[in-house]
Design an enzyme around this catalytic site. Structure first.
Site: not given
Ligand code: CP3
Length: 370
Positions: A40, A44, A53, A89, A166
């Site tokens: 990540r 944010r 965003r 994602d 999921y």
């Molecule tokens: O690592 C990186 O910088 C690359 C981008 C990346 C995102 N999601 C962007 C994202 C990666 C590698 C992921 C993987 C992901 N997505 C996982 C596995 C990683 C982990 O945390 O174990 C999972 C379970 C998801 C599913 C997902 N996407 C969830 C549960 C959420 C909501 C939780 C949250 O943090 O908001 C997301 C949204 C998400 N994916 C965001 C980002 C930057 C936030 C969205 C926003 O900008 O509001």
């Protein structure tokens, strides 16, 4: 499965990407400092990301390849990390599999009409073509072109279990009741679902590699919810099937959290690098994963403390690794949105500085000069 890199041609070894510290560490070759990247790393906690965003919803950001590539590269430039990860994602793949995906403010992702019965599994479409995900491959291409030529780009996907959770729960879950119940009560449907996902995920990852990713990571973020016997019975063969299909020569990072009780089984499923979280010491995990590289494992909340502590904790992990070839520094899970940016930058600097000033593996595996 042991994946073999000895076939890398001398020309590949001169390639700045292949000889970068990150790629060398994936192959357990010595490096002059410990490479670091952060899960990540584009997100944010970063002011530039937040302002983007305000204008663009998350799913749109993923689908607009130019913007996704820009965010990918921005994180690398701001942090000075040793690898990029494509901005995408884990759940994007559910749309072409036939499910409606939505990111709601505050609640995270929602998958409408989730799988609940064995019959629902028939709704999971075979991903005969990865074309609907072209926007991801285009982002990989653009990011690869924009990145410095010594910074590898990591592609990624969810592992079958985490993705299935999921699709079955319809979103995040604490106890995985629906997932585990389907798993235990309808073996036929469960294995059919996991096989379909495994085929789709392998195609998706190989298309990211073809588009320009140097390594791929499988996120089995929630697999720690399983005991080792259930993991072996219900998950291992499917994760192994994905990893076995990955384009040879491309390192696979196999990551999970809460895996202290599963490390042997998880490693048997495969991966050149095993990603661990902070719930286990790195020096206790490493002997348990076989002849593999290791990634981890700073607790992401450490970054909320003062800089002296961040440095101290990073140093403690580097101590455990003892400069052995094949350690990639990372957090044990993603950076949290409220994390102070300056501490993230300081962590990267600290890992580079501390690791380059301590004794390092001189590298019995260093390839002999031609
Ligand atoms: O690592 C990186 O910088 C690359 C981008 C990346 C995102 N999601 C962007 C994202 C990666 C590698 C992921 C993987 C992901 N997505 C996982 C596995 C990683 C982990 O945390 O174990 C999972 C379970 C998801 C599913 C997902 N996407 C969830 C549960 C959420 C909501 C939780 C949250 O943090 O908001 C997301 C949204 C998400 N994916 C965001 C980002 C930057 C936030 C969205 C926003 O900008 O509001």
């Amino acid at each position: 499965m042991e994946r073999d890199f000895d076939g890398l041609k001398p020309s590949a070894q001169m390639d700045p990407l292949q000889s970068s510290p990150f790629m060398r560490a994936c192959r357990r070759e010595p490096t002059s400092y410990t490479p670091i990247w952060l899960m990540r790393q584009a997100g944010r906690y970063m002011p530039e990301y937040r302002s983007l965003r305000e204008r663009v919803p998350f799913l749109d950001l993923c689908k607009r390849s130019e913007l996704a590539a820009e965010v990918t590269v921005m994180a690398v430039k701001r942090l000075g990390v040793d690898a990029a990860i494509i901005f995408a994602d884990l759940l994007l793949i559910v749309e072409p599999l036939g499910f409606a995906l939505e990111y709601t403010k505050g609640d995270g992702p929602v998958i409408h009409h989730p799988i609940r019965t064995g019959r629902d599994v028939e709704r999971v479409r075979e991903l005969s073509t990865v074309e609907p995900l072209d926007y991801v491959f285009r982002a990989v291409e653009l990011a690869r072109r924009a990145l410095p030529n010594h910074i590898p780009l990591i592609g990624f996907a969810g592992a079958p279990f985490t993705l299935a959770s999921y699709l079955i729960e319809g979103g995040a879950s604490r106890n995985f009741i629906h997932t585990k119940t389907l798993m235990r009560t309808d073996h036929g449907a469960w294995h059919e679902l996991m096989s379909r996902l495994a085929r789709a995920l392998a195609r998706y990852l190989n298309a990211q590699i073809k588009a320009g990713a140097q390594a791929v990571q499988l996120f089995d973020s929630w697999v720690g919810a399983l005991g080792p016997d259930d993991y072996r019975r219900y998950v291992l063969p499917h994760t192994r099937a994905v990893i076995e299909q990955i384009t040879p020569g491309t390192p696979v990072i196999h990551f999970g959290t809460g895996t202290a009780g599963l490390l042997e089984a998880l490693s048997e499923a495969g991966g050149d690098v095993i990603g661990i979280d902070w719930r286990i010491r790195l020096d206790q995990a490493w002997p348990r994963i076989g002849e593999r590289a290791i990634m981890g494992n700073l607790d992401p909340t450490t970054l909320f403390a003062d800089l002296a502590l961040v440095r101290q904790e990073a140093g403690a992990i580097l101590d455990q690794a003892q400069g052995r070839a094949g350690h990639i520094f990372n957090l044990g899970h993603g950076i949290l949105p409220q994390t102070p940016m300056q501490n993230v930058i300081a962590l990267v600097e600290a890992v580079h500085e501390i690791s380059s000033s301590r004794p390092r593996d001189i590298g019995t595996r260093m390839s002999a000069p031609e």
